[in-house]
Design a protein around this motif. Structure first.
Motif, mmCIF file in Angstrom:
data_model
loop_
_atom_site.group_PDB
_atom_site.id
_atom_site.type_symbol
_atom_site.label_atom_id
_atom_site.label_comp_id
_atom_site.label_asym_id
_atom_site.label_seq_id
_atom_site.Cartn_x
_atom_site.Cartn_y
_atom_site.Cartn_z
ATOM 1 N N ILE A 209 33.314 21.168 -17.680
ATOM 2 C CA ILE A 209 32.112 20.157 -18.135
ATOM 3 C C ILE A 209 33.158 19.485 -19.610
ATOM 4 C CG2 ILE A 209 30.190 19.843 -18.890
ATOM 5 C CD1 ILE A 209 29.243 22.164 -17.337
ATOM 6 N N LEU A 210 32.837 18.390 -19.432
ATOM 7 C CA LEU A 210 33.340 17.534 -20.575
ATOM 8 C C LEU A 210 32.538 17.115 -21.464
ATOM 9 C CD1 LEU A 210 36.435 16.043 -19.093
ATOM 10 C CD2 LEU A 210 36.650 17.932 -20.304
ATOM 11 N N ILE A 211 32.245 16.958 -22.802
ATOM 12 C CA ILE A 211 31.178 16.600 -23.540
ATOM 13 C C ILE A 211 31.643 15.601 -24.382
ATOM 14 C CG2 ILE A 211 29.682 17.382 -25.373
ATOM 15 C CD1 ILE A 211 30.460 20.299 -24.890
ATOM 16 N N THR A 212 30.744 14.325 -24.245
ATOM 17 C CA THR A 212 30.803 13.068 -25.006
ATOM 18 C C THR A 212 29.364 12.868 -25.616
ATOM 19 O OG1 THR A 212 30.441 11.748 -23.160
ATOM 20 C CG2 THR A 212 32.497 12.360 -23.253
ATOM 21 N N ALA A 213 29.518 11.715 -26.275
ATOM 22 C CA ALA A 213 28.164 11.649 -27.030
ATOM 23 C C ALA A 213 26.947 11.221 -26.000
ATOM 24 C CB ALA A 213 28.261 10.295 -27.767
ATOM 25 N N SER A 214 27.109 10.599 -25.094
ATOM 26 C CA SER A 214 26.070 10.244 -24.247
ATOM 27 C C SER A 214 26.320 10.553 -22.885
ATOM 28 C CB SER A 214 25.670 8.650 -24.240
ATOM 29 O OG SER A 214 26.889 7.990 -24.043
ATOM 30 N N GLY A 215 27.306 11.260 -22.469
ATOM 31 C CA GLY A 215 27.860 11.789 -21.061
ATOM 32 C C GLY A 215 28.626 10.883 -20.287
ATOM 33 N N ARG A 216 29.281 9.714 -20.925
ATOM 34 C CA ARG A 216 29.884 8.806 -20.239
ATOM 35 C C ARG A 216 31.409 9.054 -20.391
ATOM 36 N NH1 ARG A 216 27.846 4.507 -23.317
ATOM 37 N NH2 ARG A 216 30.243 4.002 -23.901
ATOM 38 N N ASP A 217 32.205 8.745 -19.486
ATOM 39 C CA ASP A 217 33.576 9.040 -19.375
ATOM 40 C C ASP A 217 34.578 8.417 -20.259
ATOM 41 O OD1 ASP A 217 33.961 7.042 -17.727
ATOM 42 O OD2 ASP A 217 34.727 7.822 -16.074
ATOM 43 N N ASP A 218 34.027 7.101 -20.595
ATOM 44 C CA ASP A 218 34.957 6.295 -21.412
ATOM 45 C C ASP A 218 34.535 6.586 -23.024
ATOM 46 O OD1 ASP A 218 32.493 5.520 -21.500
ATOM 47 O OD2 ASP A 218 33.170 3.192 -21.601
ATOM 48 N N GLU A 219 33.910 7.495 -23.411
ATOM 49 C CA GLU A 219 33.536 7.817 -24.694
ATOM 50 C C GLU A 219 34.568 9.071 -25.331
ATOM 51 O OE1 GLU A 219 28.989 7.617 -25.389
ATOM 52 O OE2 GLU A 219 29.305 9.165 -24.134
ATOM 53 N N GLU A 220 34.602 9.175 -26.503
ATOM 54 C CA GLU A 220 35.419 10.536 -27.173
ATOM 55 C C GLU A 220 35.061 11.720 -26.739
ATOM 56 O OE1 GLU A 220 36.464 12.151 -31.665
ATOM 57 O OE2 GLU A 220 35.180 10.313 -31.459
ATOM 58 N N LEU A 221 35.828 12.503 -26.517
ATOM 59 C CA LEU A 221 35.739 13.997 -26.090
ATOM 60 C C LEU A 221 35.262 14.826 -27.283
ATOM 61 C CD1 LEU A 221 38.609 14.398 -23.534
ATOM 62 C CD2 LEU A 221 36.064 14.332 -22.928
ATOM 63 N N LEU A 222 34.083 15.366 -27.019
ATOM 64 C CA LEU A 222 33.734 16.285 -28.158
ATOM 65 C C LEU A 222 33.856 17.848 -27.814
ATOM 66 C CD1 LEU A 222 30.458 14.611 -28.788
ATOM 67 C CD2 LEU A 222 32.492 14.175 -30.129
ATOM 68 N N GLY A 223 34.071 18.139 -26.641
ATOM 69 C CA GLY A 223 34.370 19.358 -26.245
ATOM 70 C C GLY A 223 34.574 19.705 -24.873
ATOM 71 N N ILE A 224 34.857 20.837 -24.372
ATOM 72 C CA ILE A 224 35.090 21.263 -23.156
ATOM 73 C C ILE A 224 34.685 22.586 -22.739
ATOM 74 C CG2 ILE A 224 37.424 22.205 -23.543
ATOM 75 C CD1 ILE A 224 38.134 21.142 -20.645
ATOM 76 N N ILE A 225 33.855 22.563 -21.256
ATOM 77 C CA ILE A 225 33.314 24.027 -21.193
ATOM 78 C C ILE A 225 33.881 24.613 -19.752
ATOM 79 C CG2 ILE A 225 31.132 25.254 -20.953
ATOM 80 C CD1 ILE A 225 29.726 22.793 -21.833
ATOM 81 N N THR A 226 34.324 25.825 -19.846
ATOM 82 C CA THR A 226 34.803 25.958 -18.690
ATOM 83 C C THR A 226 33.980 27.434 -18.058
ATOM 84 O OG1 THR A 226 36.184 27.929 -19.493
ATOM 85 C CG2 THR A 226 37.205 25.554 -19.451
#
Length: 238
Positions: A209-226
């Motif tokens: 799961i990739l975390i961004t500010a609003s859940g869009r894939d063109d935003e800065e990545l804030l974190g990752i969950i495995t």
């Protein structure tokens, strides 16, 4: 009286859920409110049975036929502590950010494959989001690299010169479908549900799961969950 503490915690939950669902007290009972909220909120789904049990206990300790309502029983201290903890979780569940906030090493489609191979060796990372023209293109994994190597050997040998991340990513049979993006305010419970295999469905589970500010894939990545990240729940979560 422990009953007073119990009722304060119960009312916090009841008021909060009714506010979320815009349900007043004249329309539905507590159990129905829980059922409706559980359809939308993963944290409520997780504790729906516990909430209903606490609702039944509330009815057992309060005599509603008199006004004001009269307390007719005292719950045990450990029960009071349990509903107080649950109230805290329901009203303020742990969020994926900052819980899983971290630097995420991302790659570009045209990066040489030597770049992630070096990162694998230096940092022991095994998953790298890949972007093409600012949009997410897939997740480069150690499995994908191994498949590329196996195919290269089968076809006559491994050539690293000129090989790009995009060349290797084409060997990902899932084509990025095992990754989802979520907003930073998604909860730990949302992540658990997303990374848990769907019951009765034959589909591959997510890899990340990739975390961004609003859940869009063109935003800065804030974190990752495995999946491995969820093996140890945050404090207070049961």
């Amino acid at each position: 009286m422990t009953a007073e503490r119990f009722l304060r915690a119960y009312n916090r939950i009841d008021d909060y859920l009714r506010g979320l669902m815009d349900i007043d007290r004249t329309r539905y009972g507590f159990a129905s409110v829980v059922d409706q909220a559980a359809k939308r909120y993963s944290v409520v789904r997780r504790y729906a049975d516990d909430l209903k049990e606490f609702g039944a206990l509330r009815n057992a300790i309060v005599h509603d036929k008199e006004f004001p309502a009269r307390i007719i029983a005292d719950p045990r201290p450990e029960v009071v502590e349990a509903i107080e903890r649950l109230a805290d979780i329901i009203l303020d569940p742990p969020r994926v950010y900052p819980l899983f906030g971290r630097e995420v090493r991302r790659l570009s489609w045209d990066d040489p494959i030597a770049k992630p191979l070096r990162w694998i060796r230096e940092y022991h990372y095994t998953q790298f989001p890949v972007y093409r023209e600012r949009r997410f293109a897939g997740l480069l994994t150690s499995r994908c690299v191994a498949q590329w190597l196996a195919d290269s050997v089968h076809n006559g040998g491994v050539e690293f010169g000129g090989v790009t991340v995009g060349d290797v990513l084409r060997h990902d049979e899932y084509e990025g479908r095992r990754v989802v993006f979520v907003a930073r305010d998604a909860t730990w419970y949302d992540a658990v549900e997303l990374l848990s295999p769907a019951k009765g469905k034959r589909r591959a589970s997510l890899e990340a799961i990739l975390i961004t500010a609003s859940g869009r894939d063109d935003e800065e990545l804030l974190g990752i969950i495995t999946p491995r990240d969820l093996l140890h729940p945050p404090a207070g979560v049961s």
